[in-house]
Design a protein around this motif. Structure first.
Motif, PDB file in Angstrom:
ATOM      1  N   ASN A   1       0.808  -1.220   0.000  1.00 53.80           N
ATOM      2  CA  ASN A   1       0.000   0.000   0.000  1.00 53.80           C
ATOM      3  C   ASN A   1       0.845   1.275   0.000  1.00 53.80           C
ATOM      4  N   SER A   2       2.145   1.125  -0.235  1.00 53.58           N
ATOM      5  CA  SER A   2       3.035   2.289  -0.216  1.00 53.58           C
ATOM      6  C   SER A   2       2.872   3.114  -1.486  1.00 53.58           C
ATOM      7  N   PRO A   3       3.079   4.434  -1.385  1.00 45.89           N
ATOM      8  CA  PRO A   3       3.017   5.281  -2.592  1.00 45.89           C
ATOM      9  C   PRO A   3       4.009   4.839  -3.665  1.00 45.89           C
ATOM     10  N   GLU A   4       5.184   4.360  -3.257  1.00 44.83           N
ATOM     11  CA  GLU A   4       6.211   3.950  -4.225  1.00 44.83           C
ATOM     12  C   GLU A   4       5.735   2.764  -5.066  1.00 44.83           C
TER      13      GLU A   4
ATOM     14  N   LYS B   1       2.849   3.849  -7.334  1.00 49.55           N
ATOM     15  CA  LYS B   1       3.365   4.659  -8.432  1.00 49.55           C
ATOM     16  C   LYS B   1       4.067   3.789  -9.471  1.00 49.55           C
TER      17      LYS B   1
END
Length: 450
Positions: free
Chosen positions: A160-163, A166
């Motif tokens: 669920n991390s932005p990285e 993305k």
């Protein structure tokens, strides 16, 4: 005495400043010369009719560039591939050559990235270095240029991390870009266009002329410079030679031998260095060369690159400082930017002996940031007797391009396209030396900075 350029001045042309707005990425609209650009410049007119490499040789006597293969020959299938590792441990990367575990190709950092040049149908294994467990095996496809090693199923934080999210968006962007344009996006996602100067390349055979005040160093004595308004000298510590700097301006021609969209943007520049300057670089290069490596973060030994190389700082000698100032004029870039603390790397010196080579590769890679290698200025310091060409296998709509200019001449090519994408067509190789020894040097310039 310093050699004179063989050809006359370029014929001037009128530039269409709005051409890039209409999708013409080859015109003068890409020029971004620095304020107070000190050289005299003539932008060459378009050759009419347009020349090919054979016509360039027969009509202009320009014999340093040739096709790699005949019409209808099999084009080069090499491709650029990016890899993202979303495991919390670094992974060893192996090319699957049939052995166990395969040919070592570097390491992908934990939650990190790497990139490589490969071929359709090749496969890479990713192995946990602690357990030797095979984490993933990925087969390369010509229409796919980003490969993601997903997090473990219970690693909810990374999932669920932005990285990670993305990266998934970037993979979709890459697929859509390839479907739309027919070429891969190889720079970091959303990278803007370059801010540095890019010379026009409208036709093969087009020639621009730069007249620089940074004259040649040549072998001589003070008496040789008596009629000059000023002079400088340099004594070689090993050979004892005395080098004298000329005050005479140099007229240097940049001749287009490849252009977008049929291939990369490539220029040949004759007599960019004097014979004495070439010998100077070799003398100092012999003091710094060691085994060549490939890859990022220091790299690793690979049979794809079998030369020796080293690095020379601009401030090492007055001669090297002069040639860097000359390079700045030829590139149309602020002289102050050609320093290792700004936009340039130190000058790389490379020696190839018989059978040594550097197989097809790109000079750039996606390292997760906008800063990227923008151009390469490659100089033939001492060409070998046979072999040792620099080749661009994807140039000329697949026919390829092979160049080997004379001593002191340069090859300028751009690793970036005008929209900020890394140019896949700039794939190039140092072909094996067949006889003699080959010395070259590379100047790499980054955009927007290093």
């Amino acid at each position: 005495r310093p050699p004179k350029p063989r050809r006359g001045p370029a014929e001037p042309c009128e530039c269409d400043a709005s051409a890039s707005e209409n999708g013409d990425y080859s015109s003068c609209s890409l020029m971004k010369l620095p304020a107070g650009y000190p050289a005299n410049l003539t932008i060459g007119a378009w050759p009419e009719p347009e020349l090919d490499l054979d016509g360039l040789a027969s009509e202009k006597g320009f014999t340093y560039a040739e096709y790699m293969r005949g019409k209808g020959g099999q084009p080069q299938r090499a491709l650029g591939a990016k890899f993202r590792n979303f495991r919390r441990t670094a992974l060893e990367m192996y090319w699957d050559d049939g052995s166990d575990p395969g040919m070592y190709s570097g390491q992908v950092p934990a939650l990190g990235r790497t990139a490589t040049t490969t071929y359709d149908g090749h496969a890479f294994k990713f192995v946990d270095p602690r357990t030797k467990e095979l984490v993933s095996r990925m087969e390369m496809r010509s229409d796919t240029h980003m490969y993601i090693i997903d997090p473990l199923e219970d690693d909810y934080r990374t999932l669920n991390s932005p990285e990670y999210l993305k990266a998934k968006e970037e993979a979709t962007f890459l697929r859509n870009y390839y479907d739309t344009h027919g070429i891969p996006w190889l720079s970091v996602h959303d990278r803007p266009g370059p801010i540095l100067n890019m010379w026009p390349a409208d036709r093969v055979g087009q020639s621009h002329q730069v007249v620089t005040k940074h004259g040649f160093w040549y072998e001589g004595e003070k008496e040789d410079a008596e009629k000059k308004s000023s002079w400088a000298s340099w004594s070689e510590p090993k050979s004892g030679k005395k080098l004298v700097k000329s005050d005479e301006s140099l007229a240097l021609n940049l001749t287009v031998v490849s252009k977008n969209p049929e291939g990369p943007r490539v220029f040949l520049i004759e007599n960019l260095l004097s014979e004495a300057e070439c010998d100077h670089i070799i003398e100092h290069g012999e003091q710094v060369i060691a085994k060549s490596f490939v890859g990022q973060d220091g790299g690793f030994e690979s049979r794809t690159r079998t030369s020796l190389n080293g690095w020379l700082t601009r401030t090492r000698t007055e001669v090297l400082d002069t040639v860097h100032a000359r390079f700045a004029d030829v590139l149309g870039i602020d002289n102050d930017l050609l320093r290792s603390g700004k936009n340039a790397e130190e000058l790389q010196v490379v020696r190839y002996q018989q059978s040594q080579e550097y197989q097809p590769h790109h000079d750039f890679s996606d390292q997760g940031r906008a800063e990227q290698r923008f151009l390469t200025l490659l100089l033939y310091i001492s060409p070998p007797e046979a072999g040792g060409y620099t080749s661009f296998p994807k140039a000329n709509n697949g026919r390829g391009l092979r160049v080997k200019p004379p001593k002191g001449s340069g090859v300028l090519f751009y690793s970036m396209r005008p929209d900020g994408n890394g140019d896949d067509l700039s794939l190039h190789a140092g072909e094996p030396v067949r006889k003699g020894v080959k010395w070259i040097c590379n100047l790499w310039v980054w955009d927007p900075k290093r």
